[in-house]
Design a protein around this motif. Structure first.
Motif, PDB file in Angstrom:
ATOM      1  N   TYR A  37      64.844  18.970  70.675  1.00 60.09           N
ATOM      2  CA  TYR A  37      64.984  18.020  71.783  1.00 60.09           C
ATOM      3  C   TYR A  37      64.938  16.594  71.253  1.00 60.09           C
ATOM      4  N   GLY A  38      65.145  15.643  72.158  1.00 65.36           N
ATOM      5  CA  GLY A  38      65.287  14.247  71.753  1.00 65.36           C
ATOM      6  C   GLY A  38      63.967  13.501  71.697  1.00 65.36           C
ATOM      7  N   GLY A  39      64.010  12.272  72.234  1.00 67.28           N
ATOM      8  CA  GLY A  39      62.856  11.381  72.081  1.00 67.28           C
ATOM      9  C   GLY A  39      61.755  11.572  73.095  1.00 67.28           C
ATOM     10  N   GLY A  67      62.523  14.743  68.481  1.00 68.82           N
ATOM     11  CA  GLY A  67      62.956  13.426  68.016  1.00 68.82           C
ATOM     12  C   GLY A  67      64.389  13.334  67.542  1.00 68.82           C
ATOM     13  N   VAL A  68      65.264  14.223  68.033  1.00 64.08           N
ATOM     14  CA  VAL A  68      66.693  14.054  67.697  1.00 64.08           C
ATOM     15  C   VAL A  68      67.161  12.723  68.309  1.00 64.08           C
ATOM     16  N   GLU A  69      67.765  11.882  67.492  1.00 66.41           N
ATOM     17  CA  GLU A  69      68.161  10.542  67.929  1.00 66.41           C
ATOM     18  C   GLU A  69      69.479  10.566  68.700  1.00 66.41           C
ATOM     19  N   PRO A  70      69.679   9.579  69.610  1.00 57.86           N
ATOM     20  CA  PRO A  70      71.051   9.374  70.110  1.00 57.86           C
ATOM     21  C   PRO A  70      71.926   9.030  68.891  1.00 57.86           C
ATOM     22  N   ASN A  71      73.156   9.510  68.837  1.00 57.08           N
ATOM     23  CA  ASN A  71      73.965   9.434  67.611  1.00 57.08           C
ATOM     24  C   ASN A  71      73.179  10.121  66.480  1.00 57.08           C
ATOM     25  N   GLY A  97      70.653  15.979  75.845  1.00 57.93           N
ATOM     26  CA  GLY A  97      72.018  15.497  76.023  1.00 57.93           C
ATOM     27  C   GLY A  97      72.907  15.908  74.863  1.00 57.93           C
ATOM     28  N   GLY A  98      74.049  15.247  74.775  1.00 54.21           N
ATOM     29  CA  GLY A  98      75.026  15.585  73.746  1.00 54.21           C
ATOM     30  C   GLY A  98      74.478  15.446  72.341  1.00 54.21           C
ATOM     31  N   SER A  99      73.607  14.457  72.136  1.00 51.45           N
ATOM     32  CA  SER A  99      73.093  14.245  70.769  1.00 51.45           C
ATOM     33  C   SER A  99      72.277  15.433  70.305  1.00 51.45           C
ATOM     34  N   THR A 100      71.418  15.936  71.180  1.00 48.55           N
ATOM     35  CA  THR A 100      70.587  17.086  70.793  1.00 48.55           C
ATOM     36  C   THR A 100      71.459  18.322  70.584  1.00 48.55           C
ATOM     37  N   LEU A 138      71.275  21.581  79.371  1.00 46.91           N
ATOM     38  CA  LEU A 138      71.837  20.224  79.383  1.00 46.91           C
ATOM     39  C   LEU A 138      71.033  19.294  80.301  1.00 46.91           C
ATOM     40  N   THR A 139      70.823  18.046  79.844  1.00 48.61           N
ATOM     41  CA  THR A 139      70.089  17.083  80.691  1.00 48.61           C
ATOM     42  C   THR A 139      70.870  15.809  80.965  1.00 48.61           C
ATOM     43  N   LEU A 140      72.093  15.707  80.480  1.00 54.09           N
ATOM     44  CA  LEU A 140      72.880  14.485  80.693  1.00 54.09           C
ATOM     45  C   LEU A 140      74.369  14.859  80.745  1.00 54.09           C
ATOM     46  N   ALA A 141      75.036  14.451  81.818  1.00 48.23           N
ATOM     47  CA  ALA A 141      76.458  14.791  81.972  1.00 48.23           C
ATOM     48  C   ALA A 141      77.306  13.756  81.254  1.00 48.23           C
ATOM     49  N   GLU A 160      78.544   5.875  58.644  1.00 49.52           N
ATOM     50  CA  GLU A 160      79.617   6.808  58.982  1.00 49.52           C
ATOM     51  C   GLU A 160      79.183   7.727  60.111  1.00 49.52           C
ATOM     52  N   LYS A 161      80.118   8.018  61.008  1.00 49.98           N
ATOM     53  CA  LYS A 161      79.867   8.952  62.108  1.00 49.98           C
ATOM     54  C   LYS A 161      81.110   9.828  62.196  1.00 49.98           C
ATOM     55  N   LEU A 162      80.929  11.121  61.959  1.00 48.18           N
ATOM     56  CA  LEU A 162      82.105  11.990  61.825  1.00 48.18           C
ATOM     57  C   LEU A 162      82.025  13.208  62.732  1.00 48.18           C
ATOM     58  N   THR A 179      69.688  19.034  88.715  1.00 48.11           N
ATOM     59  CA  THR A 179      68.399  18.349  88.946  1.00 48.11           C
ATOM     60  C   THR A 179      67.800  17.861  87.622  1.00 48.11           C
ATOM     61  N   ASN A 180      68.183  18.490  86.503  1.00 48.15           N
ATOM     62  CA  ASN A 180      67.689  18.015  85.203  1.00 48.15           C
ATOM     63  C   ASN A 180      68.299  16.680  84.807  1.00 48.15           C
ATOM     64  N   THR A 181      69.302  16.210  85.567  1.00 47.11           N
ATOM     65  CA  THR A 181      69.908  14.903  85.254  1.00 47.11           C
ATOM     66  C   THR A 181      69.474  13.819  86.251  1.00 47.11           C
ATOM     67  N   THR A 183      66.896  12.109  86.421  1.00 44.69           N
ATOM     68  CA  THR A 183      66.177  10.977  85.813  1.00 44.69           C
ATOM     69  C   THR A 183      67.021  10.191  84.801  1.00 44.69           C
ATOM     70  N   VAL A 184      68.259  10.587  84.611  1.00 37.63           N
ATOM     71  CA  VAL A 184      69.121   9.827  83.693  1.00 37.63           C
ATOM     72  C   VAL A 184      69.295   8.417  84.276  1.00 37.63           C
ATOM     73  N   SER A 185      69.085   7.403  83.452  1.00 38.81           N
ATOM     74  CA  SER A 185      69.100   6.007  83.932  1.00 38.81           C
ATOM     75  C   SER A 185      70.484   5.632  84.459  1.00 38.81           C
TER      76      SER A 185
HETATM   77  O1  NZQ Z   1      66.217  11.390  73.506  1.00 40.57           O
HETATM   78  P1  NZQ Z   1      65.738  11.563  74.904  1.00 40.57           P
HETATM   79  O2  NZQ Z   1      64.326  11.160  75.097  1.00 40.57           O
HETATM   80  O3  NZQ Z   1      66.045  12.923  75.454  1.00 40.57           O
HETATM   81  O4  NZQ Z   1      66.537  10.479  75.804  1.00 40.57           O
HETATM   82  C1  NZQ Z   1      67.943  10.486  75.935  1.00 40.57           C
HETATM   83  C2  NZQ Z   1      68.620   9.370  75.146  1.00 40.57           C
HETATM   84  O5  NZQ Z   1      67.798   8.253  75.000  1.00 40.57           O
HETATM   85  C3  NZQ Z   1      68.277  10.125  77.357  1.00 40.57           C
HETATM   86  N1  NZQ Z   1      68.271  11.266  78.277  1.00 40.57           N
HETATM   87  C4  NZQ Z   1      68.935  12.442  78.154  1.00 40.57           C
HETATM   88  N2  NZQ Z   1      68.694  13.221  79.228  1.00 40.57           N
HETATM   89  C5  NZQ Z   1      67.846  12.536  80.024  1.00 40.57           C
HETATM   90  C6  NZQ Z   1      67.570  11.294  79.423  1.00 40.57           C
HETATM   91  N3  NZQ Z   1      66.755  10.386  79.983  1.00 40.57           N
HETATM   92  C7  NZQ Z   1      66.194  10.708  81.166  1.00 40.57           C
HETATM   93  N4  NZQ Z   1      66.431  11.862  81.806  1.00 40.57           N
HETATM   94  C8  NZQ Z   1      67.248  12.812  81.275  1.00 40.57           C
HETATM   95  N5  NZQ Z   1      67.491  13.934  81.944  1.00 40.57           N
HETATM   96  O6  NZQ Z   1      69.591   9.576  77.306  1.00 40.57           O
HETATM   97  C9  NZQ Z   1      69.783   8.957  76.033  1.00 40.57           C
HETATM   98  C10 NZQ Z   1      71.131   9.356  75.485  1.00 40.57           C
HETATM   99  O7  NZQ Z   1      71.138  10.745  75.154  1.00 40.57           O
HETATM  100  P2  NZQ Z   1      72.323  11.349  74.269  1.00 40.57           P
HETATM  101  O8  NZQ Z   1      72.088  12.786  74.103  1.00 40.57           O
HETATM  102  O9  NZQ Z   1      72.483  10.508  73.038  1.00 40.57           O
HETATM  103  O10 NZQ Z   1      73.590  11.051  75.192  1.00 40.57           O
HETATM  104  P3  NZQ Z   1      74.980  11.769  75.317  1.00 40.57           P
HETATM  105  O11 NZQ Z   1      74.848  13.040  76.053  1.00 40.57           O
HETATM  106  O12 NZQ Z   1      75.893  10.755  75.857  1.00 40.57           O
HETATM  107  O13 NZQ Z   1      75.394  12.143  73.803  1.00 40.57           O
HETATM  108  C11 NZQ Z   1      76.012  11.180  72.964  1.00 40.57           C
HETATM  109  C12 NZQ Z   1      76.356  11.794  71.613  1.00 40.57           C
HETATM  110  O14 NZQ Z   1      77.336  12.839  71.748  1.00 40.57           O
HETATM  111  C13 NZQ Z   1      78.466  12.536  70.900  1.00 40.57           C
HETATM  112  C14 NZQ Z   1      78.464  11.044  70.864  1.00 40.57           C
HETATM  113  O15 NZQ Z   1      79.249  10.525  69.814  1.00 40.57           O
HETATM  114  C15 NZQ Z   1      76.978  10.744  70.714  1.00 40.57           C
HETATM  115  O16 NZQ Z   1      76.574  10.910  69.381  1.00 40.57           O
HETATM  116  N6  NZQ Z   1      79.688  13.194  71.424  1.00 40.57           N
HETATM  117  C16 NZQ Z   1      79.789  14.536  71.297  1.00 40.57           C
HETATM  118  C17 NZQ Z   1      80.934  15.212  71.666  1.00 40.57           C
HETATM  119  C18 NZQ Z   1      81.084  16.676  71.485  1.00 40.57           C
HETATM  120  N7  NZQ Z   1      80.148  17.378  70.948  1.00 40.57           N
HETATM  121  O17 NZQ Z   1      82.097  17.240  71.837  1.00 40.57           O
HETATM  122  C19 NZQ Z   1      82.098  14.532  72.209  1.00 40.57           C
HETATM  123  C20 NZQ Z   1      81.820  13.136  72.650  1.00 40.57           C
HETATM  124  O18 NZQ Z   1      83.035  12.431  72.662  1.00 40.57           O
HETATM  125  C21 NZQ Z   1      80.820  12.401  71.825  1.00 40.57           C
HETATM  126  O19 NZQ Z   1      81.418  11.829  70.683  1.00 40.57           O
END
Ligand code: NZQ
Ligand code: ZN
Length: 391
Positions: A37-39, A67-71, A97-100, A138-141, A160-162, A179-181, A183-185
């Motif tokens: 999971y993330g932060g 602690g998986v970071e955004p990006n 979200g997508g990062s995790t 999933l927690t972020l659309a 680099e980001k690949l 409902t898991n989304t 709280t997304v800001s």
């Molecule tokens: O880290 P936590 O604490 O979880 O907080 C996250 C993060 O700070 C927060 N968040 C997520 N769900 C939440 C929430 N905050 C409150 N309530 C919730 N329910 O939101 C922040 C951003 O999260 P992140 O996972 O980084 O966002 P996203 O889903 O937009 O993912 C972005 C990453 O996905 C890549 C992007 O490049 C970027 O690295 N992509 C992945 C793709 C794929 N796999 O096909 C395609 C896309 O085009 C994209 O490139």
């Protein structure tokens, strides 16, 4: 019209109260699970407790990567893979979200790699034949990663980001509870919505392919869904209907169906990944800044008809306008939506970005081919000019 194969193997549980099936689904793959999971948002929203309770009920032994970071960073992927190897993990569970989810796909591959550095796989220096199975909550659309086979990993030391497509990395099962989304800001909701739209634009809508009209029409409906519900979710985060529509739109924007048979570069994504790589910005926000400027840059007699059609069908632009005026009005309507209605800042300078790295970023965005081929062909000089329009 190109021939194509359509197959999406991800089983989706959509809606409230579906998490009761988590234990039975995860335990199909074995008894040892890596929970990533993330932060900390999943702890704040109470989801961590629910997930671990379901895993305990199913008798799973849980190891954690927090602690998986955004990006997400390749070093975090390496840490996750090390746990998998050391503990003999059977299945990787991404909650976030997508990062995790992306990090988990790369972890699932690196866990099967005899080396230790995931960057070898991401860069294609090495490869694996198999990955560990992945399940997601999933927690972020936004990204569609819950239903696609790719991931995007960052190497911060190299700027680099690949993109990386491990073998068979589609999540086996994804749990999509709107409902898991809640709280997304508003900022992440707006950015995620821009990302959903950009997937449709980049993968298919704005392109040169001779596309099936049925797909164009569905793309327009999914885009219209985002235009309708993103402003609602930005204002009222707990609106179930809005969150549900955005969540399903995000998955369908990138699960393969909407771009069947179309092969083109993902132009704004290639540009945006350079912005994220150099400046660690939010992916969807970068896309929002780039997209209307790119459309303005490539606007000509040949590209105008589809840009005009987008405005009419999705943004409510007056269909009686002439070709160029209609296309310009479409771009203006998209800008208004992203920067006024959704409230995203409109300039790279708002994010503290100047032109220092533009030349290097433009070159990298064009990759080994030295150009980006989609709607029009763009060279590094074109990309640099588009970055400048965004300043
Ligand atoms: O880290 P936590 O604490 O979880 O907080 C996250 C993060 O700070 C927060 N968040 C997520 N769900 C939440 C929430 N905050 C409150 N309530 C919730 N329910 O939101 C922040 C951003 O999260 P992140 O996972 O980084 O966002 P996203 O889903 O937009 O993912 C972005 C990453 O996905 C890549 C992007 O490049 C970027 O690295 N992509 C992945 C793709 C794929 N796999 O096909 C395609 C896309 O085009 C994209 O490139
Ligand atoms: Zn994206």
């Amino acid at each position: 019209m190109n021939s194509f194969i359509f197959a999406n193997p991800t089983k989706v549980y959509f809606g409230k109260d579906q998490l009761v099936h988590l234990g039975e689904e995860v335990s199909r793959f074995g008894k040892k699970v890596l929970l990533a999971y993330g932060g900390g948002s999943i702890k704040r929203i109470g989801l961590y407790d629910k997930v671990t309770a379901e895993l305990a009920k199913a008798g799973m032994t849980v190891f954690e990567l927090a602690g998986v970071e955004p990006n997400p960073h390749h070093t975090t992927v390496n840490n996750g893979a090390e746990i998998c190897k050391r503990e003999g993990i059977d299945v990787v569970l991404a909650v976030g979200g997508g990062s995790t989810i992306d990090a988990c796909k790369a972890i699932a591959a690196t866990a099967r790699y005899e080396g230790t550095d995931s960057w070898d796989l991401v860069t294609g220096k090495a490869s694996v034949k198999k990955t560990l199975p992945i399940v997601t909550v999933l927690t972020l659309a936004a990204t569609g990663s819950e239903m696609d086979g790719g991931c995007v990993i960052s190497n911060v030391e190299k700027n680099e980001k690949l993109g990386y497509f491990p073998p068979n990395a589609y999540p086996r099962v994804s749990f999509l509870d709107p409902t898991n989304t809640f709280t997304v800001s508003p900022y992440q909701t707006a950015s995620g919505s821009a990302d959903i739209m950009s997937h449709i634009f980049d993968m298919a809508y704005f392109g040169n392919s001779d596309e099936m009209d049925m797909l164009r029409r569905i793309q327009e409906e999914v885009l219209s869904t985002v235009v309708k519900f993103a402003p609602v979710a930005v204002k009222d985060g707990s609106n179930y209907e809005a969150r549900a529509n955005l969540m399903w739109a995000a998955s369908w924007a990138l699960n393969g169906f909407l771009y069947d048979g179309i092969v083109q570069d993902v132009v704004c994504h290639q540009m945006e990944h350079e912005l994220s790589a150099f400046y660690d910005i939010t992916h969807g926000h970068g896309l929002a800044i780039l997209t209307p400027r790119w459309l303005a840059y490539v606007l000509n007699e040949e590209t105008a008809p589809i840009i005009k059609r987008f405005g009419e069908r999705v943004m409510g632009v007056d269909p009686t306008l002439g070709l160029m005026d209609g296309a310009k009005a479409s771009i203006a309507a998209l800008e208004k939506f992203l920067f006024e209605t959704l409230g995203l800042k409109s300039r790279l300078s708002d994010l503290g970005i100047d032109d220092k790295n533009f030349a290097a970023m433009a070159k990298k965005a064009c990759g080994a081919k030295g150009k980006i081929e989609s709607f029009t062909t763009l060279t590094p000089a074109d990309i640099e000019a588009i970055f400048r329009m965004c300043l």
